[in-house]
Design an enzyme around this catalytic site. Structure first.
Site, PDB file in Angstrom:
ATOM      1  N   LYS A   1       0.909  -0.921   0.164  1.00 22.70           N
ATOM      2  CA  LYS A   1      -0.095  -0.654  -0.034  1.00 22.70           C
ATOM      3  C   LYS A   1       0.406   1.249  -0.069  1.00 22.70           C
ATOM      4  O   LYS A   1       0.319   2.468  -0.905  1.00 22.70           O
ATOM      5  CB  LYS A   1      -0.808   0.254   1.287  1.00 22.70           C
ATOM      6  CG  LYS A   1      -2.493  -1.433   1.102  1.00 22.70           C
ATOM      7  CD  LYS A   1      -2.707  -1.044   1.816  1.00 22.70           C
ATOM      8  CE  LYS A   1      -4.179  -2.056   1.717  1.00 22.70           C
ATOM      9  NZ  LYS A   1      -4.817  -1.966   3.495  1.00 22.70           N
ATOM     10  N   ILE A   2       2.175   1.065   0.587  1.00 21.31           N
ATOM     11  CA  ILE A   2       2.824   2.277   0.639  1.00 21.31           C
ATOM     12  C   ILE A   2       3.471   2.657  -0.455  1.00 21.31           C
ATOM     13  O   ILE A   2       3.436   3.790  -1.271  1.00 21.31           O
ATOM     14  CB  ILE A   2       3.887   2.240   2.185  1.00 21.31           C
ATOM     15  CG1 ILE A   2       3.104   2.146   3.115  1.00 21.31           C
ATOM     16  CG2 ILE A   2       4.511   3.668   1.692  1.00 21.31           C
ATOM     17  CD1 ILE A   2       3.671   1.750   4.336  1.00 21.31           C
TER      18      ILE A   2
ATOM     19  N   SER B   1      11.313   2.502   5.682  1.00 16.62           N
ATOM     20  CA  SER B   1      10.617   1.038   5.848  1.00 16.62           C
ATOM     21  C   SER B   1      11.809   0.435   7.560  1.00 16.62           C
ATOM     22  O   SER B   1      10.574   0.314   8.721  1.00 16.62           O
ATOM     23  CB  SER B   1      10.686   0.388   4.954  1.00 16.62           C
ATOM     24  OG  SER B   1      10.124  -0.834   4.698  1.00 16.62           O
ATOM     25  N   ARG B   2      12.330  -0.333   7.223  1.00 18.25           N
ATOM     26  CA  ARG B   2      12.974  -1.010   8.342  1.00 18.25           C
ATOM     27  C   ARG B   2      14.018  -1.001   8.561  1.00 18.25           C
ATOM     28  O   ARG B   2      14.640  -0.716   7.046  1.00 18.25           O
ATOM     29  CB  ARG B   2      12.542  -2.574   8.153  1.00 18.25           C
ATOM     30  CG  ARG B   2      11.765  -2.380   9.206  1.00 18.25           C
ATOM     31  CD  ARG B   2      10.621  -2.103  10.695  1.00 18.25           C
ATOM     32  NE  ARG B   2       9.692  -1.850  11.355  1.00 18.25           N
ATOM     33  CZ  ARG B   2       8.791  -1.452  11.318  1.00 18.25           C
ATOM     34  NH1 ARG B   2       8.893  -0.448  10.701  1.00 18.25           N
ATOM     35  NH2 ARG B   2       7.314  -2.306  11.618  1.00 18.25           N
TER      36      ARG B   2
ATOM     37  N   ASP C   1      14.643   7.172   7.405  1.00 19.33           N
ATOM     38  CA  ASP C   1      13.818   7.176   8.287  1.00 19.33           C
ATOM     39  C   ASP C   1      14.042   6.481   9.713  1.00 19.33           C
ATOM     40  O   ASP C   1      13.023   6.350  10.399  1.00 19.33           O
ATOM     41  CB  ASP C   1      11.952   7.617   7.945  1.00 19.33           C
ATOM     42  CG  ASP C   1      11.066   8.193   9.018  1.00 19.33           C
ATOM     43  OD1 ASP C   1      11.660   8.939   9.319  1.00 19.33           O
ATOM     44  OD2 ASP C   1      10.207   7.632   9.125  1.00 19.33           O
TER      45      ASP C   1
ATOM     46  N   GLU D   1      18.372   1.348  15.844  1.00 12.71           N
ATOM     47  CA  GLU D   1      16.904   2.662  15.870  1.00 12.71           C
ATOM     48  C   GLU D   1      16.846   2.714  17.460  1.00 12.71           C
ATOM     49  O   GLU D   1      16.697   3.771  18.635  1.00 12.71           O
ATOM     50  CB  GLU D   1      16.145   2.757  15.188  1.00 12.71           C
ATOM     51  CG  GLU D   1      15.133   2.410  14.947  1.00 12.71           C
ATOM     52  CD  GLU D   1      13.978   2.608  14.188  1.00 12.71           C
ATOM     53  OE1 GLU D   1      12.849   2.786  14.737  1.00 12.71           O
ATOM     54  OE2 GLU D   1      14.381   2.249  12.759  1.00 12.71           O
TER      55      GLU D   1
ATOM     56  N   HIS E   1      12.273   8.797  12.450  1.00 13.47           N
ATOM     57  CA  HIS E   1      10.828   7.629  12.700  1.00 13.47           C
ATOM     58  C   HIS E   1       9.706   8.268  12.245  1.00 13.47           C
ATOM     59  O   HIS E   1       8.908   7.786  13.532  1.00 13.47           O
ATOM     60  CB  HIS E   1      11.169   6.129  13.211  1.00 13.47           C
ATOM     61  CG  HIS E   1      10.139   4.712  13.364  1.00 13.47           C
ATOM     62  ND1 HIS E   1      11.387   3.835  13.129  1.00 13.47           N
ATOM     63  CD2 HIS E   1       9.063   4.839  12.523  1.00 13.47           C
ATOM     64  CE1 HIS E   1      10.216   3.010  12.280  1.00 13.47           C
ATOM     65  NE2 HIS E   1       9.175   3.660  12.229  1.00 13.47           N
TER      66      HIS E   1
ATOM     67  N   PHE F   1       5.650   8.128   9.408  1.00 15.17           N
ATOM     68  CA  PHE F   1       3.879   7.998  10.026  1.00 15.17           C
ATOM     69  C   PHE F   1       3.248   9.218  10.994  1.00 15.17           C
ATOM     70  O   PHE F   1       1.724   8.828  10.695  1.00 15.17           O
ATOM     71  CB  PHE F   1       3.825   6.825  10.814  1.00 15.17           C
ATOM     72  CG  PHE F   1       4.200   6.573  12.495  1.00 15.17           C
ATOM     73  CD1 PHE F   1       3.408   7.093  12.749  1.00 15.17           C
ATOM     74  CD2 PHE F   1       5.079   7.118  12.682  1.00 15.17           C
ATOM     75  CE1 PHE F   1       3.876   7.508  14.607  1.00 15.17           C
ATOM     76  CE2 PHE F   1       6.026   7.527  14.012  1.00 15.17           C
ATOM     77  CZ  PHE F   1       4.533   7.276  14.907  1.00 15.17           C
TER      78      PHE F   1
END
Length: 326
Positions: A155-156, A230-231, A255, A260, A292, A295
């Site tokens: 979706k992203i 993402s990760r 991000d 992290e 991060h 979102f």
């Protein structure tokens, strides 16, 4: 259901309080501590826990939770790589997530990173504040007609494709489950070889861990831009530093970061950073890091809160679990 929320921030609480208004069957206790082996004891006497991206929900933690009688793990995020699913299954636990809180929020943050790096607006901002209006060193490039490779088209990724089409970019997609759309589906090697900009949007699995490594960088164009929202562990940080030093990597927007959990979502401004790899990364002038926050929009937080509480209510009321991972 009494839920222990781990790793909570003040900004989250109003959204969850609004979401549980009128829902007498759900109550929340907000804990600042992150979940790990040492803090799992805080979940005793609760019916469920709710965790975020950097909480540790491994076998040892799950066994502690199971000993307290906890049967539900709520994730207020989409990814679940931090949860030991076999251990949860062995202890008969439900694991539920928020699969799509706001794809547009993360996709738009990707664009913000791309444009900031390509047009150097972060540098221009600092110059103007010092009455320096010199344009030398600020030369950028258009996104129009550039080839942008998107690894992972959920979706992203799809939301990002739509935005990039508006810029007039040529979009390549690498995803084994991609359906035909307003982009060109290709394999990973072709994407790495042809792209001017690469953006990562795949989940973190054993297969995608350090997907971007020395070998991947060797296939990329000189001066390529890489974006990761993402990760963190999709990217081998040491390989990234080498690529920056050789100028193979011309721009880097992050991000997320592999380590992290020790850094993000906290104020470390009065401390000395002990992470040498992170310190080296941010020392490059062509690297932009945000903590991060992809979102972090009103719309996304509203959706996260509503979906998390919906997940809890479905468990309480023995309804089908819409967003069940396990």
């Amino acid at each position: 259901m009494n839920i222990a929320f781990f790793s909570t921030q003040k900004y989250e609480q109003p959204f969850f309080e609004q979401s549980i208004t009128g829902q007498g069957s759900v109550s929340i206790t907000y804990l600042e501590q992150s979940l790990n082996q040492n803090t799992a004891i805080l979940a005793k006497d609760f019916d469920a826990i709710c965790v975020f991206v950097n909480d540790t929900v491994d076998d040892a933690v799950i066994k502690q939770l199971a000993s307290f009688g906890i049967k539900t793990i709520l994730l207020r995020c989409a990814g679940f790589n931090n949860v030991d699913l076999p251990a949860a299954k062995a202890n008969s636990m439900n694991v539920l997530r928020v699969p799509a809180y706001s794809p547009e929020a993360v996709a738009e943050h990707c664009i913000a990173l791309m444009l900031t790096l390509s047009r150097k607006t972060h540098k221009a901002y600092n110059r103007v504040r010092e009455d320096n209006f010199d344009l030398n060193g600020l030369l950028g490039f258009n996104l129009h007609s550039k080839t942008v490779g998107i690894i992972g088209c959920g979706k992203i990724g799809l939301a990002l494709c739509n935005i990039l089409n508006g810029f007039g970019a040529n979009v390549l997609v690498c995803d084994p489950y991609a359906q035909p759309g307003n982009y060109t589906i290709t394999d990973l090697d072709s994407l790495l070889t042809k792209s001017d900009i690469i953006s990562l949007h795949c989940p973190l699995t054993d297969q995608t861990h350090h997907l971007i490594n020395d070998e991947a960088f060797n296939k990329m164009k000189p001066g390529v831009m890489l974006i990761n929202t993402s990760r963190g562990a999709l990217l081998n940080s040491k390989a990234c530093i080498n690529a920056l030093k050789t100028k193979k990597l011309g721009y880097l927007g992050l991000d997320v970061y592999e380590q992290e959990s020790e850094l993000f979502f906290k104020n470390h401004s009065d401390e000395i950073n002990q992470d040498d790899i992170f310190s080296r990364l941010v020392s490059f002038k062509n690297v932009l890091v945000t903590g991060h926050q992809g979102f972090f929009t009103q719309e996304a937080l509203t959706e996260i809160a509503n979906t998390t509480i919906q997940n809890a209510l479905e468990v309480c009321e023995s309804k089908p679990l819409t967003n069940e991972v396990l």
